[in-house]
Write a protein that holds these residues in place. Structure first.
Motif, PDB file in Angstrom:
ATOM      1  N   GLN A 143     -30.286  14.462  40.253  1.00 46.56           N
ATOM      2  CA  GLN A 143     -30.130  14.720  38.819  1.00 46.56           C
ATOM      3  C   GLN A 143     -31.063  13.863  37.969  1.00 46.56           C
ATOM      4  OE1 GLN A 143     -27.144  16.698  37.909  1.00 46.56           O
ATOM      5  NE2 GLN A 143     -25.715  16.261  39.556  1.00 46.56           N
ATOM      6  N   VAL A 144     -32.069  13.337  38.608  1.00 41.99           N
ATOM      7  CA  VAL A 144     -33.023  12.526  37.858  1.00 41.99           C
ATOM      8  C   VAL A 144     -33.976  13.448  37.106  1.00 41.99           C
ATOM      9  CG1 VAL A 144     -34.999  10.974  38.035  1.00 41.99           C
ATOM     10  CG2 VAL A 144     -32.925  10.515  39.359  1.00 41.99           C
ATOM     11  N   LYS A 145     -33.941  13.361  35.805  1.00 39.60           N
ATOM     12  CA  LYS A 145     -34.859  14.124  34.934  1.00 39.60           C
ATOM     13  C   LYS A 145     -35.332  13.195  33.836  1.00 39.60           C
ATOM     14  CE  LYS A 145     -32.098  17.711  33.715  1.00 39.60           C
ATOM     15  NZ  LYS A 145     -31.113  18.249  34.663  1.00 39.60           N
ATOM     16  N   LEU A 146     -36.449  13.497  33.236  1.00 34.06           N
ATOM     17  CA  LEU A 146     -36.896  12.695  32.108  1.00 34.06           C
ATOM     18  C   LEU A 146     -35.861  12.780  30.984  1.00 34.06           C
ATOM     19  CD1 LEU A 146     -40.745  13.233  31.783  1.00 34.06           C
ATOM     20  CD2 LEU A 146     -39.420  11.825  33.363  1.00 34.06           C
ATOM     21  N   GLY A 147     -35.632  11.657  30.320  1.00 33.44           N
ATOM     22  CA  GLY A 147     -34.735  11.652  29.169  1.00 33.44           C
ATOM     23  C   GLY A 147     -33.292  11.329  29.501  1.00 33.44           C
ATOM     24  N   VAL A 148     -33.002  11.314  30.786  1.00 35.19           N
ATOM     25  CA  VAL A 148     -31.618  11.073  31.194  1.00 35.19           C
ATOM     26  C   VAL A 148     -31.330   9.571  31.211  1.00 35.19           C
ATOM     27  CG1 VAL A 148     -30.198  11.085  33.291  1.00 35.19           C
ATOM     28  CG2 VAL A 148     -31.245  13.206  32.447  1.00 35.19           C
ATOM     29  N   THR A 149     -30.091   9.205  30.907  1.00 35.91           N
ATOM     30  CA  THR A 149     -29.688   7.798  30.908  1.00 35.91           C
ATOM     31  C   THR A 149     -29.263   7.371  32.310  1.00 35.91           C
ATOM     32  OG1 THR A 149     -28.959   7.966  28.631  1.00 35.91           O
ATOM     33  CG2 THR A 149     -28.063   6.140  29.921  1.00 35.91           C
ATOM     34  N   ILE A 150     -29.652   6.169  32.672  1.00 35.78           N
ATOM     35  CA  ILE A 150     -29.284   5.667  33.996  1.00 35.78           C
ATOM     36  C   ILE A 150     -28.740   4.234  33.851  1.00 35.78           C
ATOM     37  CG2 ILE A 150     -31.636   4.832  34.489  1.00 35.78           C
ATOM     38  CD1 ILE A 150     -31.136   5.784  37.416  1.00 35.78           C
ATOM     39  N   SER A 151     -27.592   3.984  34.478  1.00 35.73           N
ATOM     40  CA  SER A 151     -26.985   2.644  34.405  1.00 35.73           C
ATOM     41  C   SER A 151     -26.883   2.067  35.802  1.00 35.73           C
ATOM     42  CB  SER A 151     -25.573   2.723  33.829  1.00 35.73           C
ATOM     43  OG  SER A 151     -25.573   3.501  32.664  1.00 35.73           O
ATOM     44  N   ILE A 152     -27.211   0.786  35.887  1.00 33.82           N
ATOM     45  CA  ILE A 152     -27.134   0.120  37.188  1.00 33.82           C
ATOM     46  C   ILE A 152     -25.711  -0.415  37.378  1.00 33.82           C
ATOM     47  CG2 ILE A 152     -28.185  -1.609  38.689  1.00 33.82           C
ATOM     48  CD1 ILE A 152     -30.130   0.466  37.457  1.00 33.82           C
ATOM     49  N   LEU A 153     -24.977   0.202  38.279  1.00 34.76           N
ATOM     50  CA  LEU A 153     -23.606  -0.236  38.538  1.00 34.76           C
ATOM     51  C   LEU A 153     -23.615  -1.473  39.425  1.00 34.76           C
ATOM     52  CD1 LEU A 153     -22.066   3.307  39.083  1.00 34.76           C
ATOM     53  CD2 LEU A 153     -22.155   1.951  36.984  1.00 34.76           C
ATOM     54  N   SER A 154     -24.475  -1.456  40.419  1.00 34.26           N
ATOM     55  CA  SER A 154     -24.644  -2.661  41.242  1.00 34.26           C
ATOM     56  C   SER A 154     -25.953  -2.591  42.010  1.00 34.26           C
ATOM     57  CB  SER A 154     -23.463  -2.819  42.205  1.00 34.26           C
ATOM     58  OG  SER A 154     -23.210  -1.614  42.879  1.00 34.26           O
ATOM     59  N   LYS A 155     -26.368  -3.740  42.488  1.00 35.67           N
ATOM     60  CA  LYS A 155     -27.633  -3.835  43.201  1.00 35.67           C
ATOM     61  C   LYS A 155     -27.343  -4.564  44.508  1.00 35.67           C
ATOM     62  CE  LYS A 155     -32.421  -5.177  42.249  1.00 35.67           C
ATOM     63  NZ  LYS A 155     -33.305  -5.549  41.121  1.00 35.67           N
ATOM     64  N   PHE A 156     -27.761  -4.003  45.625  1.00 39.63           N
ATOM     65  CA  PHE A 156     -27.433  -4.584  46.927  1.00 39.63           C
ATOM     66  C   PHE A 156     -28.562  -5.467  47.423  1.00 39.63           C
ATOM     67  CE2 PHE A 156     -25.174  -0.542  46.520  1.00 39.63           C
ATOM     68  CZ  PHE A 156     -23.864  -1.011  46.594  1.00 39.63           C
ATOM     69  N   ASP A 157     -28.199  -6.716  47.659  1.00 41.50           N
ATOM     70  CA  ASP A 157     -29.219  -7.682  48.085  1.00 41.50           C
ATOM     71  C   ASP A 157     -29.866  -7.287  49.407  1.00 41.50           C
ATOM     72  OD1 ASP A 157     -28.924  -9.195  45.867  1.00 41.50           O
ATOM     73  OD2 ASP A 157     -27.418 -10.546  46.751  1.00 41.50           O
ATOM     74  N   TYR A 158     -29.075  -6.612  50.214  1.00 42.41           N
ATOM     75  CA  TYR A 158     -29.568  -6.259  51.554  1.00 42.41           C
ATOM     76  C   TYR A 158     -30.953  -5.615  51.505  1.00 42.41           C
ATOM     77  CZ  TYR A 158     -30.032  -3.600  55.860  1.00 42.41           C
ATOM     78  OH  TYR A 158     -30.505  -3.053  57.013  1.00 42.41           O
ATOM     79  N   ASP A 159     -31.099  -4.591  50.672  1.00 45.67           N
ATOM     80  CA  ASP A 159     -32.379  -3.863  50.634  1.00 45.67           C
ATOM     81  C   ASP A 159     -32.785  -3.474  49.216  1.00 45.67           C
ATOM     82  OD1 ASP A 159     -30.464  -2.036  50.067  1.00 45.67           O
ATOM     83  OD2 ASP A 159     -31.125  -0.534  51.537  1.00 45.67           O
ATOM     84  N   ASP A 160     -32.160  -4.154  48.244  1.00 42.47           N
ATOM     85  CA  ASP A 160     -32.473  -3.856  46.847  1.00 42.47           C
ATOM     86  C   ASP A 160     -32.129  -2.426  46.443  1.00 42.47           C
ATOM     87  OD1 ASP A 160     -33.215  -6.342  46.127  1.00 42.47           O
ATOM     88  OD2 ASP A 160     -35.381  -5.948  46.100  1.00 42.47           O
ATOM     89  N   SER A 161     -31.300  -1.752  47.218  1.00 43.34           N
ATOM     90  CA  SER A 161     -30.899  -0.420  46.773  1.00 43.34           C
ATOM     91  C   SER A 161     -29.923  -0.574  45.615  1.00 43.34           C
ATOM     92  CB  SER A 161     -30.286   0.381  47.918  1.00 43.34           C
ATOM     93  OG  SER A 161     -29.126  -0.255  48.409  1.00 43.34           O
ATOM     94  N   LEU A 162     -29.853   0.501  44.805  1.00 40.16           N
ATOM     95  CA  LEU A 162     -29.079   0.446  43.579  1.00 40.16           C
ATOM     96  C   LEU A 162     -27.952   1.466  43.614  1.00 40.16           C
ATOM     97  CD1 LEU A 162     -32.084   0.529  41.064  1.00 40.16           C
ATOM     98  CD2 LEU A 162     -30.763  -1.511  41.712  1.00 40.16           C
TER      99      LEU A 162
END
Lengths: 219, 219
Positions: free
Chosen positions: B175-194
């Motif tokens: 669902q990634v499109k230009l103009g869409v809002t994205i919030s970082i709920l958490s960030k995993f130290d293991y591999d920097d995945s979000l």
DNA sequence: ATATTTTTTTAGACTTATCTAAATTATACT
DNA sequence: AGTATAATTTAGATAAGTCTAAAAAAATAT
């Protein structure tokens, strides 16, 4: 997949054989494409190897079914792009040919179909030439060359058979546009030139070398 | 007047030097264009002879003022055509790159300017890349790579740095499109995945190899 | 029906854009 | 610093598309 040069040769053969059904000569193609006859001979061999034309040494060439299909698609693309340029980008009809010559070589079926839809499936281009549909079908209509009309005849201008910039600019000067009504006021036996009324106002003398390149629908 | 291949090499040099200001190596160009390094060497000599690049044997190349101008025009054309394809012909952002690669080589100043006007002078293309104006000026804006955001951050997606069809199709899935809002709920130290929320509903894990190709404007 | 003219093809050359393999230069690593 | 490795260039080949000049075939004209 064809090269630009192969496509241009196919189109030239198509164009030349539209008028006269006989095999197309090397020289005519060379003249159409502004190249040396020797270059054409080379290309005819190549197109023949790809089964796009039937070619016998010294006997000229004609398109195969497959070659005809490809050439028709090129014509379709060319005329759609011309329509786009005039209708959407506000080019005038004398400016579009050269650009469409480039655009017609863009390879993408989808693009062609989307463009066609975007333009609302036009059946004629800005010069009045029919645009083949996706199946290669041309819309036919009864047309007369202006020089064949007689005094008293009236017609609507529906096309031109010369797309040169200079010719089209001259037509603009004469107020000749597609859709305009033209009436033959008189015809001069001396050289077949015509005295005409175009649209509401303008009256002109049109020499045969111009009138022979204008198509009308008889009213 | 340049050949298509010359134009492609110029564009590759332009693209590679966008990131890192140092001279561009033969190998990088070869990789960018999927050709042999030897072919690139030949072309660098040619472009150098035409004064479009500065090139010293074994030392890489960079664009001259003139080369930069030509490359910028190509980028302009490419991005305008992509915009046209998406906005007017209803292509999706993952389908347009390859077609625009062809369209960008069409030679007509007027066409480019008319197209720009027709599209109402867009400043960014469907991937969020800035479209240089007729003078070569890019619109700058502050952007962050998604992978640099931290837990709690919120941003708006404004661009992507990978235009591959497969990558973009995956983004569509997310669902990634230009103009869409994205919030970082958490960030995993293991591999920097979000772990992110995109738009209203969707929640996803986005690995770094994806997030590093997404640009956001911080909210 | 033969000779002249025109058309077409062949032969040979050139340019652009490629490639692979070999040689050369630069860089990186003890 | 010297050597191994990587990057780059050179050399030589190939294919497409073009040309001119010469040869061959077809068309035309007396």
């Amino acid at each position: 997949m064809l090269t630009v040069s192969e496509e241009n040769h196919l189109k030239a053969i198509f164009k030349i054989s539209e008028r006269n059904g006989t095999p197309v000569s090397t020289n005519k193609i060379a003249h159409e494409l502004n190249t040396a006859a020797a270059s054409v001979t080379d290309m005819l061999k190549r197109l023949s190897a790809k089964k796009l034309i039937k070619y016998e040494k010294y006997q000229g060439a004609h398109l195969t079914e497959q070659g005809n299909q490809l050439a028709t698609r090129l014509v379709r693309k060319h005329r759609l792009w011309e329509t786009f340029l005039v209708e959407k980008l506000e080019f005038s009809w004398d400016e579009v040919h050269q650009i469409a010559e480039q655009l017609e070589h863009i390879q993408s079926e989808t693009l062609t179909e989307r463009l066609d839809a975007f333009l609302d499936y036009p059946r004629f281009d800005p010069h009045g030439d029919p645009i083949p549909d996706r199946n290669g079908k041309f819309t036919l209509r009864k047309q007369h060359v202006l020089d064949s009309l007689e005094q008293g005849d009236t017609g609507i201008i529906i096309g031109v058979s010369n797309h040169d910039t200079d010719f089209l600019k001259l037509l603009d000067e004469l107020q000749v546009k597609l859709g305009v009504t033209i009436s033959i006021l008189s015809k001069f036996d001396y050289d077949d030139s015509l005295k005409v009324r175009i649209g509401e106002s303008a009256e002109h003398i049109i020499p045969k070398n111009i009138s022979k390149n204008i198509y009308v629908k008889k009213a």
